[in-house]
Design a protein around this motif. Sequence first.
Motif, short mmCIF file in Angstrom:
data_model
loop_
_atom_site.label_atom_id
_atom_site.label_comp_id
_atom_site.label_asym_id
_atom_site.label_seq_id
_atom_site.Cartn_x
_atom_site.Cartn_y
_atom_site.Cartn_z
N UNK A 10 12.12 1.36 7.25
CA UNK A 10 10.92 2.18 7.28
C UNK A 10 10.89 3.03 8.55
N UNK A 11 10.46 4.28 8.44
CA UNK A 11 10.42 5.14 9.64
C UNK A 11 9.39 4.65 10.64
N UNK A 12 9.67 4.87 11.89
CA UNK A 12 8.75 4.46 12.95
C UNK A 12 7.58 5.46 13.04
N UNK A 19 -1.63 3.56 8.52
CA UNK A 19 -2.21 2.44 7.79
C UNK A 19 -1.16 1.34 7.63
N UNK A 20 -1.58 0.09 7.62
CA UNK A 20 -0.68 -1.06 7.55
C UNK A 20 0.32 -0.91 6.40
N UNK A 21 1.62 -1.00 6.72
CA UNK A 21 2.67 -0.82 5.72
C UNK A 21 2.58 -1.86 4.60
N UNK A 22 2.30 -3.11 4.97
CA UNK A 22 2.27 -4.18 3.96
C UNK A 22 1.18 -3.92 2.93
N UNK A 50 -3.33 7.88 0.16
CA UNK A 50 -2.38 7.31 1.12
C UNK A 50 -1.23 6.63 0.39
N UNK A 51 -1.55 5.88 -0.67
CA UNK A 51 -0.51 5.21 -1.46
C UNK A 51 0.44 6.24 -2.06
N UNK A 52 -0.14 7.27 -2.66
CA UNK A 52 0.69 8.30 -3.31
C UNK A 52 1.55 9.04 -2.29
N UNK A 53 0.95 9.48 -1.20
CA UNK A 53 1.69 10.26 -0.21
C UNK A 53 2.81 9.44 0.41
N UNK A 54 2.52 8.17 0.71
CA UNK A 54 3.53 7.31 1.32
C UNK A 54 4.68 7.06 0.33
N UNK A 57 6.74 10.36 0.02
CA UNK A 57 7.48 10.67 1.24
C UNK A 57 8.68 9.74 1.41
N UNK A 58 8.46 8.45 1.20
CA UNK A 58 9.55 7.50 1.35
C UNK A 58 10.57 7.58 0.23
N UNK A 59 10.12 8.01 -0.96
CA UNK A 59 11.06 8.20 -2.06
C UNK A 59 12.03 9.32 -1.76
#
Length: 244
Positions: A10-12, A19-22, A50-54, A57-59
Amino acid sequence: MPLNSRKNHFPHPHGKPRVDDVRVISGIIHVLKRGLQWRDAPQEYGPHKTLYNRFMRWSRKGIFNKIFMALAGERGDPDRLMIDATYLKAHRTAASLLKKGMFPRAIGRTKGGINSKLHAVCDENGAPLILYLSEGQMSDYKGARHILGALPKANALLADRGYDADWFRDGLRDRGIEPCIPPKKNRKSPRPYDKTLYRQRHKVENMFAKLKDWRRIATRYDRCAHTFFSSICIAATVIFYLNQ
């Protein structure tokens, strides 16, 4: 998810703490498993944007793919491999993107409609080791051509007669893997295979069944291939590597 996997992949965060990654990952898993729209995610996981954007972005960065490959690589060399492919129905929202879009789609038309196709290799326990997403019309043995070079060391590989091709058999033997593949009906000189060992091939079918228990996997809603493939990697990671 193990702490070391989070640190390695996961990026720093930079600047303001995120928001908490977990909590975010738990929300993403909840949405994917139940096939919900992002806006229907329970509030306990935080804002749905936030869920969608994260997730998006990570995908794009391939983070979920890297986590899956890292965990699969920790299994070591298996005794046996099993290869197969399955169709994943594409919803009309996924098929609406123009073919000349910015990102590839991996969607094609077959007799069953508009589909994607998931090619997979698993070990003797049915845990996936290699995943490859293609257009629905790609044949099994053409998908195997993309996978052949990535196969780990093993004593044998089990496959159905859709993979009965001389080049595939020779490629396996060059890697020290004995093919256990029933011959096609039109073969003039059928190749022998271990029928007792071949009975274990149902484990790769069981693997696909478990993946399709996730609503977002059984029916593809994502337009871009990288987001849909990330969903598959998340499901495979949770089912076979984090819930053991």
